[in-house]
Design a protein around this motif. Sequence first.
Motif, short mmCIF file in Angstrom:
data_model
loop_
_atom_site.label_atom_id
_atom_site.label_comp_id
_atom_site.label_asym_id
_atom_site.label_seq_id
_atom_site.Cartn_x
_atom_site.Cartn_y
_atom_site.Cartn_z
N PHE B 18 0.85 -1.25 0.15
CA PHE B 18 -0.02 -0.04 0.03
C PHE B 18 0.71 1.24 0.14
CE2 PHE B 18 -4.30 -0.99 0.53
CZ PHE B 18 -4.34 -2.47 0.69
N TYR B 19 0.72 2.25 -0.72
CA TYR B 19 1.21 3.66 -0.96
C TYR B 19 0.44 4.65 -0.39
CZ TYR B 19 -1.19 3.70 -5.53
OH TYR B 19 -2.02 3.76 -6.59
N GLU B 21 -3.65 4.67 2.25
CA GLU B 21 -4.58 3.97 2.89
C GLU B 21 -5.30 3.27 2.16
OE1 GLU B 21 -8.06 4.97 6.21
OE2 GLU B 21 -7.26 6.65 5.07
N ASN B 22 -5.84 3.49 0.98
CA ASN B 22 -6.51 2.67 -0.07
C ASN B 22 -6.14 2.04 -1.15
OD1 ASN B 22 -9.01 4.09 1.75
ND2 ASN B 22 -8.18 5.85 0.72
N CYS B 23 -4.96 2.31 -1.56
CA CYS B 23 -4.33 1.90 -2.91
C CYS B 23 -2.97 1.12 -2.78
CB CYS B 23 -4.23 3.14 -3.82
SG CYS B 23 -5.53 4.00 -3.98
N PHE B 24 -2.90 0.12 -3.47
CA PHE B 24 -1.62 -0.59 -3.54
C PHE B 24 -1.21 -0.94 -4.66
CE2 PHE B 24 -3.79 -4.45 -5.08
CZ PHE B 24 -5.03 -4.11 -4.84
N PHE B 25 0.28 -1.25 -4.71
CA PHE B 25 0.72 -1.39 -6.40
C PHE B 25 0.28 -2.90 -6.76
CE2 PHE B 25 3.26 2.34 -6.27
CZ PHE B 25 3.89 2.36 -5.03
N ASN B 26 0.09 -2.87 -7.93
CA ASN B 26 -0.36 -4.14 -8.67
C ASN B 26 0.61 -4.28 -9.87
OD1 ASN B 26 -1.48 -6.89 -8.98
ND2 ASN B 26 -2.69 -5.74 -10.84
N SER B 40 -1.41 5.93 -12.57
CA SER B 40 -2.45 6.99 -13.06
C SER B 40 -1.65 8.39 -13.12
CB SER B 40 -3.79 7.03 -12.48
OG SER B 40 -3.75 7.34 -11.21
N ASP B 43 -1.87 9.03 -9.23
CA ASP B 43 -0.69 8.23 -8.64
C ASP B 43 0.69 8.71 -8.74
OD1 ASP B 43 -2.05 5.06 -9.91
OD2 ASP B 43 -2.66 5.89 -7.96
#
Lengths: 254, 73
Positions: B18-19, B21-26, B40, B43
């Motif tokens: 997670f980078y 609270e809500n989003c992680f690298f995929n 994006s 991002d």
Amino acid sequence: MIINPYMFGSAYDSDAQAFFTANSTLTDATKKNKVNQLFIDLKSYGLYNKFYAFYLLNLGDATKNRFNIINPVDSDSAFRLAFSSGFTFSDTATTPNGSGTFAKTFLNPSTVFTEDSIHLSTFGTQNVPSRYEIGCWGPENSLLTRYGSPTTAYLVSNTSVFAGGTNSDNSGFIIGNNLGGTTSIYRNNTLIVSASKSFAKGGTPLALWCSNRNATYTENAEYSFLPMSVATIGKGLTSQQMTDLNTCIQTYNS
Amino acid sequence: MKGIKLNIEQKNAIQGIFYNENCFFNCVQDINNDWFLFLSQSDKAELVNTNYAYLLLLSEFEYVPPIIENPFN
């Protein structure tokens, strides 16, 4: 005379207020009024208890979009979303890139669903060729709104147990529904396909915008291209309930 | 579309992390099994002043997705 509004309680539906309290960065009054009306409409049609998860994906950013409005607790067990990198968030929709963007729901059908009672739905804000809009694996419970050639909408239990019907437009409200062994898919309340198919409960946690094969989210994930403003996961609905849900979600998106 | 090509060590360092609270690298593999990361514009703006800013300096390459056969045919 100054009237203290707190003497009379919130102006919102009580569950909408709970959502707003949890989602404290959502402050826009216009958005809150639309969301509040959605809660009122769902309850007036007797639909509110038909969902395991209900996501509003047009609130502007990942922080606002992450909550399950049916249970707005900031935890995985409440099925709040975790988003991968690569999304574009706006006041219209959450837009994937089709090459790795997806959201985890943490909702595992094997522990949540009832056999032969499932619906998966999306509200797409554009018409785009796509892949898996909502998916899991082993068995599958997956919704594809415009897949392959000719483009087809599918509700899938496995590659030999599915309902599929030609669909060239995945904008608007699309619902895949299984109730008591009858599987149907509608777009904007118009039937795409209906078939006698019995559905087993899915085996991995559901993902939005991909098929969660083998719980990896990356193996043959077939990521979606569909910008969505709403996604729901819930119990099987009757025909009238699907009509009513279409009304509620169309109103929300108007 | 173009994405950031990563070696296996770079991928392992961030996959699922997670980078915010809500989003992680995929990261995902292309048709040649090379790993790619897609960010994006928002991002990228968010990562500028973080420990992950180095990702923004990596080169972007054209991404060719793996071929997956239609399982319903």
